[in-house]
Write a protein that holds these residues in place. Structure first.
Motif, mmCIF file in Angstrom:
data_model
loop_
_atom_site.group_PDB
_atom_site.id
_atom_site.type_symbol
_atom_site.label_atom_id
_atom_site.label_comp_id
_atom_site.label_asym_id
_atom_site.label_seq_id
_atom_site.Cartn_x
_atom_site.Cartn_y
_atom_site.Cartn_z
ATOM 1 N N TYR A 5 0.831 -1.194 0.000
ATOM 2 C CA TYR A 5 0.000 0.000 0.000
ATOM 3 C C TYR A 5 0.872 1.252 0.000
ATOM 4 O O TYR A 5 0.633 2.193 -0.731
ATOM 5 N N GLN A 14 -6.808 -4.258 18.910
ATOM 6 C CA GLN A 14 -6.425 -4.815 17.608
ATOM 7 C C GLN A 14 -5.491 -6.013 17.786
ATOM 8 O O GLN A 14 -5.551 -6.979 17.035
ATOM 9 N N LEU A 31 -5.512 -8.039 20.417
ATOM 10 C CA LEU A 31 -6.327 -9.166 20.887
ATOM 11 C C LEU A 31 -7.138 -9.769 19.739
ATOM 12 O O LEU A 31 -7.358 -10.975 19.682
ATOM 13 N N TYR A 32 -7.573 -8.915 18.805
ATOM 14 C CA TYR A 32 -8.312 -9.411 17.636
ATOM 15 C C TYR A 32 -7.423 -10.268 16.738
ATOM 16 O O TYR A 32 -7.915 -11.044 15.936
ATOM 17 N N ILE A 77 -4.736 -12.167 18.148
ATOM 18 C CA ILE A 77 -4.377 -13.362 18.900
ATOM 19 C C ILE A 77 -5.578 -14.281 19.110
ATOM 20 O O ILE A 77 -5.491 -15.494 18.928
ATOM 21 N N GLY A 78 -6.730 -13.688 19.472
ATOM 22 C CA GLY A 78 -7.859 -14.468 19.961
ATOM 23 C C GLY A 78 -8.685 -15.237 18.952
ATOM 24 O O GLY A 78 -8.881 -16.450 19.107
ATOM 25 N N PRO A 79 -9.210 -14.566 17.916
ATOM 26 C CA PRO A 79 -10.317 -15.147 17.151
ATOM 27 C C PRO A 79 -10.029 -16.469 16.441
ATOM 28 O O PRO A 79 -10.955 -17.159 16.062
ATOM 29 N N ILE A 126 -5.580 -11.607 9.197
ATOM 30 C CA ILE A 126 -6.572 -10.610 8.760
ATOM 31 C C ILE A 126 -6.205 -9.241 9.321
ATOM 32 O O ILE A 126 -6.325 -8.224 8.669
ATOM 33 N N GLN A 127 -5.711 -9.259 10.553
ATOM 34 C CA GLN A 127 -5.422 -8.002 11.233
ATOM 35 C C GLN A 127 -4.350 -7.174 10.534
ATOM 36 O O GLN A 127 -4.268 -5.970 10.731
ATOM 37 N N HIS A 185 -4.350 -6.448 7.608
ATOM 38 C CA HIS A 185 -4.986 -5.646 6.566
ATOM 39 C C HIS A 185 -5.435 -4.300 7.127
ATOM 40 O O HIS A 185 -6.633 -4.018 7.194
ATOM 41 N N PHE A 186 -4.486 -3.527 7.556
ATOM 42 C CA PHE A 186 -4.671 -2.151 8.019
ATOM 43 C C PHE A 186 -5.384 -2.038 9.363
ATOM 44 O O PHE A 186 -5.639 -0.940 9.837
ATOM 45 N N TYR A 187 -5.764 -3.166 9.971
ATOM 46 C CA TYR A 187 -6.437 -3.071 11.268
ATOM 47 C C TYR A 187 -5.413 -2.762 12.357
ATOM 48 O O TYR A 187 -5.603 -1.884 13.178
ATOM 49 N N PHE A 229 4.472 -9.741 17.275
ATOM 50 C CA PHE A 229 4.120 -10.968 18.000
ATOM 51 C C PHE A 229 2.618 -11.260 17.869
ATOM 52 O O PHE A 229 2.206 -12.420 17.857
ATOM 53 N N GLU A 270 -1.380 -14.796 15.589
ATOM 54 C CA GLU A 270 -2.546 -14.913 14.729
ATOM 55 C C GLU A 270 -2.341 -16.016 13.683
ATOM 56 O O GLU A 270 -3.228 -16.816 13.426
#
Lengths: 633, 360
Positions: free
Chosen positions: B33, B228, B230-231, B233-235, B247-248, B250-252, B262, B267
């Motif tokens: 990007y 962000q 935790l999103y 590591i967790g899902p 996924i994270q 991608h700009f998250y 890490f 993830e």
């Protein structure tokens, strides 16, 4: 010694750091095992974008399954601005196709949002428009299915069904009351996107929408059509302020039809005044009932054994004095000597004052309460009125007297039909209802309304006497023009002066007619009221009953009520057609037949002297001087 | 031991290579990007790694006693650099701190050099002043004045994370050198007061603390990064999404190749990725502590342990931030996070340890 001390402390710190590293692993395990689902849900919301697929709203059906409210499928335009590559081109194309200015369309295409609904230009697109947009194949431009509420019968049952807003949310009537059942679960096309809104290559998921539940009403569309047709006639003939009609099944409280005038078309409800939209007259209107209320007084009097309507007599001088006020009978000079059966046939006010006095205020008003007046019936519709009944401590002799013939109190039409239902069904007061059942999209009934008995008000004997009395009113009294040859109709007219600011208005009446069919075992109680009809005589028997008769004929047909012969014969009036039963003349010679058919005109077919066939058949009732066709052999 | 500690060397190489592989996955979207080149960060890190290996080789051949000899000069240079970097026009601002010298995307942070410089100086100081250790005025106080003034200079940038690491690694050396426990208790109290003072002068630090306890209180503000993370590591549970499937990234998660690499490792590789990273750091810790324990030269002992503690403490701070155990401090993960200057200094430090490992 010194070095050993240092090493000891190094080991302490080493252990401390190992513990911290293990703590990190434990925390990760905790997140991935225990916070997993919570984080997954939250993250899915963050990552995924939903293109909503609107669910169809549940249908509203009549008792025969005829659709009264359904949906039209339309297409709407949805933009995902971040996915649109060539924004200029898309803006130009869409503004051309939708006939919207470039600058207007630009606002949608360039909007900083994840999903943009082009509202209202992009909603409810025609098939042609949708096809042209689809052909462009621009990325980020989506067409999704939407459904629009449609009322195929326009004004029919409008007040009861109600209407929905642009987002298919129920705003009135059944649509509002049962919104939560009718509303389906929207589905979606779900795709993953990055934080900038671009689509990721992870698979899309499709969640199909679930249609709302169908609601079947107790309404019979054919009875309803009849009511609507006559409402239109009433509007054309009398131009009244308002009019209303309601038909119930007295055996369970099901509403078979109800109609209000003025009415509206729910397909474009926005064009109407909010007062027209909100007033479902049969349940909302509250007014002085007039003579139809005498049914209640007489039932109470019979139940309490204060009078034998066949034997006891009453002399009507045309007026009666109560506490210094003179209450007049509608007939100047009075009705003279009558039995109490004749009192109700003649709708004689002084006779009912007497009944009221015989009962006394405690008993009369306890029956008024027991019949359900002064409280809402609890019908499953919004906007019900409750009427006004004198509190007992304010009932003096005058109030007792006027209440007995239906003046000075205020009741709703639904209260009246339910009370009369109780009068004629053996004494059972039911709760009225209009929703028969609710079924889901697999046609499984998930909720069903059944009759709800509130209380028993009178005995079956009293009820039977009242049925006879009401039939007699139609045959011999004020309800004559509702008489239908071959069918047993009961009824009672009412003419009530309207009250405004505590004063009676002159020449401004609510004319009404309460009727039952068949009178021996009623399948329907029907009430019609016309508020301030113009160009007509100020007597209900001339205004409402002929219209009611046409509706009763339709009710008889719809409910398949069989012809009966044991009805009370109607007293003749000068303009009444005399009817005779056709005798059997088959196998008789012509001379004999001629004698038997003295009241008819004979048309002879064929040669010979013996009758081989006759039309109409023996036993049919036909008017005086009707033609009887005889086939000779 | 006449040879360098090969296990340690291999661990470092494994960490760095794993870092480069993960930097590619974490940064490819962002790099594409920003620079239209998915390999942008990967290539830079690879080059830095190769330079770093050369530095490591060279440093491991330089006798560590040189640092003893030039400790004062090294410290003085660090001082000057730290002052210079604060001058606008000389030092440049990145991520809110004026802590860089550099042109374009290349840059070095004098605070990174200061960390190692101060450890060298402190090791020498403590090795020489063994007898005065518990005599405050002759022993600890002069050293503390030096340490705190360097800490102060770093806080002027401001860079709390680096400052804390620097402070803690000197304290760790003081601790092992045998300074009385009372000193640390007193220091601890002073430290807490200091933290309170720092929060008062810059209230945004308070937000960091509250947002660490419940990041959702300020979802788009101070809690944003930890949420962000935790999103990431967790899902996906214990197994992860698999390499390159984050996924994270991608700009998250902003610039996922640096402080939060890490998160991306966890993830994509789930618990396994976490165990690999923590395991490699544990080996690094174990091998360096082993060398420290085997040292007879006090200076070398302090130096090895100081460097080891500083690297591991930084790693622990980074990991604990990423998994939400402590507030966001803004430190990178040694060897794994993208960043040339940090990698080169780390390689340099390990080079020193390797040289010492040869001399015991």
């Amino acid at each position: 010694m010194f070095i050993r001390n240092i090493d000891k402390r190094i080991k302490i710190l080493f252990l401390l750091m190992i513990i911290l590293l293990i703590l990190v692993i434990i925390k990760i395990c905790y997140i991935e095992l225990f916070e997993y689902s919570k984080l997954n849900n939250l993250a899915q919301d963050l990552w995924s974008r939903n293109l909503e697929l609107k669910a169809d709203r549940g249908k509203i059906l009549d008792r025969n399954g005829k659709v009264l409210a359904d949906n039209l499928t339309t297409t709407s335009l949805i933009l995902v601005p971040n996915q649109i590559k060539n924004k200029k081109q898309v803006t130009t194309d869409l503004s051309k196709i939708l006939n919207v200015s470039y600058s207007n369309m630009k606002k949608h295409v360039y909007k900083k949002t994840s999903i943009e609904r082009v509202h209202p230009e992009g909603r409810r697109l025609s098939y042609e428009t949708a096809k042209r947009i689809n052909k462009l194949k621009h990325s980020g431009v989506y067409l999704i299915k939407e459904s629009k509420r449609n009322y195929p019968y326009d004004n029919l049952l409008a007040h009861t069904i109600g209407y929905v807003g642009i987002d298919n949310q129920g705003l009135s009537g059944i649509e509002l009351q049962y919104d939560k059942y009718l509303t389906g679960e929207d589905g979606a096309i779900k795709y993953y996107s990055d934080a900038h809104g671009n689509k990721l290559t992870i698979n899309d998921t499709y969640v199909s929408p679930i249609s709302g539940m169908n609601i079947t009403l107790t309404i019979d569309i054919n009875i309803q059509k009849s009511l609507e047709r006559e409402m239109n006639n009433i509007r054309d003939m009398f131009n009244p302020d308002m009019a209303l009609a309601i038909v119930v099944n007295p055996k369970n409280g099901e509403i078979l039809g109800m109609s209000s005038l003025p009415s509206y078309n729910p397909n474009n409800y926005q064009k109407y005044d909010s007062r027209i939209l909100s007033r479902n007259l049969p349940i909302w209107a509250s007014y002085e009932p007039g003579s139809t209320f005498k049914i209640v007084t007489m039932s109470s009097a019979i139940e309490e054994n204060v009078v034998d309507i066949f034997k006891d007599h009453f002399y009507d001088s045309g007026k009666v004095k109560v506490d210094g006020s003179t209450l007049k009978c509608w007939k100047a000079g009075g009705h003279g000597d009558q039995t109490y059966l004749q009192v109700i046939e003649n709708s004689c006010n002084p006779g009912f004052v007497k009944l009221g006095q015989l009962l006394g205020k405690e008993r009369l008003f306890s029956y008024i309460n027991k019949f359900g007046f002064g409280t809402k019936t609890g019908i499953d519709l919004n906007g019900e009125g409750e009427g006004i009944i004198f509190p007992l401590n304010r009932v003096g002799n005058v109030e007792l007297a006027t209440s007995a013939f239906g003046q000075g109190i205020s009741v709703t039409p639904i209260q009246q039909v339910m009370a009369v239902s109780a009068v004629v069904n053996g004494g059972y007061l039911y709760k009225p209802y209009i929703v028969k059942n609710i079924s889901d999209n697999t046609n499984t009934i998930i909720y069903e309304n059944n009759k709800v008995l509130k209380r028993r008000v009178i005995s079956s004997k009293t009820s039977s006497t009242m049925r006879y009395a009401l039939e007699s009113v139609v045959a011999k009294g004020g309800g004559k023009s509702a008489y239908i040859e071959g069918y047993r109709i009961g009824g009672k007219t009412g003419t009530a002066q309207k009250v405004e600011n505590g004063k009676y208005l002159s020449n401004n009446y609510i004319m009404s007619f309460m009727s039952i069919v068949p009178a021996n075992d009623p399948d329907a109680v029907f009430y019609l009221a016309i508020d301030n009809p113009k160009h007509t005589a100020m007597l209900s028997s001339y205004t409402t009953t002929p219209i009611a008769r046409r509706i009763l004929l339709d009710i008889i047909k719809v409910l398949n009520i069989p012809e009966q012969s044991k009805e009370i014969t109607k007293d003749l009036e000068w303009n009444d057609k005399v009817t005779y039963e056709v005798p059997n003349v088959i196998e008789k010679n012509y001379e004999e037949a001629k004698k038997l058919l003295i009241n008819f005109e004979i048309i002879k077919n064929g040669t010979g002297n013996i009758v081989s066939y006759q039309s109409p058949k023996a036993g049919t009732k036909v008017e005086d001087r009707s033609r009887i066709r005889l086939f000779m052999k | 031991m006449k040879k360098i500690d090969k296990t340690l060397l291999l661990t470092i190489i494994a960490l760095s290579i794993f870092g480069i592989i993960m930097i590619y996955s974490a940064s490819n979207i962002w790099a594409n990007y920003k620079f239209n080149d998915s390999f942008h960060y990967f290539k830079y890190q690879l080059v830095f790694f190769l330079i770093g290996i050369v530095i490591l080789q060279i440093v491991s051949r330089i006798d560590y006693k040189v640092y003893y000899k030039y400790a004062n000069v090294i410290l003085l240079s660090c001082f000057l650099l730290l002052i210079l970097v604060l001058i606008p026009g000389v030092g440049s601002i990145r991520n809110g701190s004026r802590s860089w010298f550099g042109i374009g995307s290349l840059g070095i942070q004098p605070s990174e050099a200061a960390k190692i410089g101060l450890i060298i100086f402190s090791s020498k100081y403590l090795a020489n002043n063994n007898d005065y250790l518990n005599n405050n005025f002759k022993g600890i106080i002069p050293l503390l004045i030096i340490v705190l003034s360097i800490f102060g200079l770093i806080m002027l940038q401001p860079d709390l994370g680096t400052g804390l690491i620097l402070l803690m690694s000197i304290i760790s050396i003081l601790f092992i050198s045998g300074v009385n426990i009372k000193f640390f208790i007193g220091g601890g109290i002073l430290g807490i007061l200091g933290i309170i003072f720092l929060i008062i002068i810059a209230p945004y630090r308070m937000n960091r603390i509250t947002s660490f306890i419940n990041p959702w209180n300020d979802e788009l503000g101070t809690g944003f990064q930890i949420i962000q993370s935790l999103y990431a590591i967790g899902p996906h549970g214990l197994l992860g999404t698999g390499y390159l499937n984050s996924i994270q990234k991608h700009f998250y998660l902003p610039e996922p190749q640096t402080d939060f690499i890490f998160s991306i490792i966890a993830e994509e590789f789930g618990i396994l990725g976490a165990i690999i990273v923590v395991g490699l750091f544990s080996i690094l810790l174990y091998r360096t502590v082993r060398i420290a324990l085997n040292c007879t030269d006090l200076f070398a002992k302090y130096l090895v342990f100081g460097i080891s503690f500083q690297l591991i403490f930084q790693a622990i701070m980074n990991l604990m931030v990423v998994v939400g155990l402590i507030p966001v401090t803004g430190v990178t993960l040694p060897f794994l996070s993208y960043g040339g200057s940090s990698l080169l200094i780390s390689m340099f430090s390990i080079g020193i340890i390797l040289n010492i490992s040869k001399n015991i």
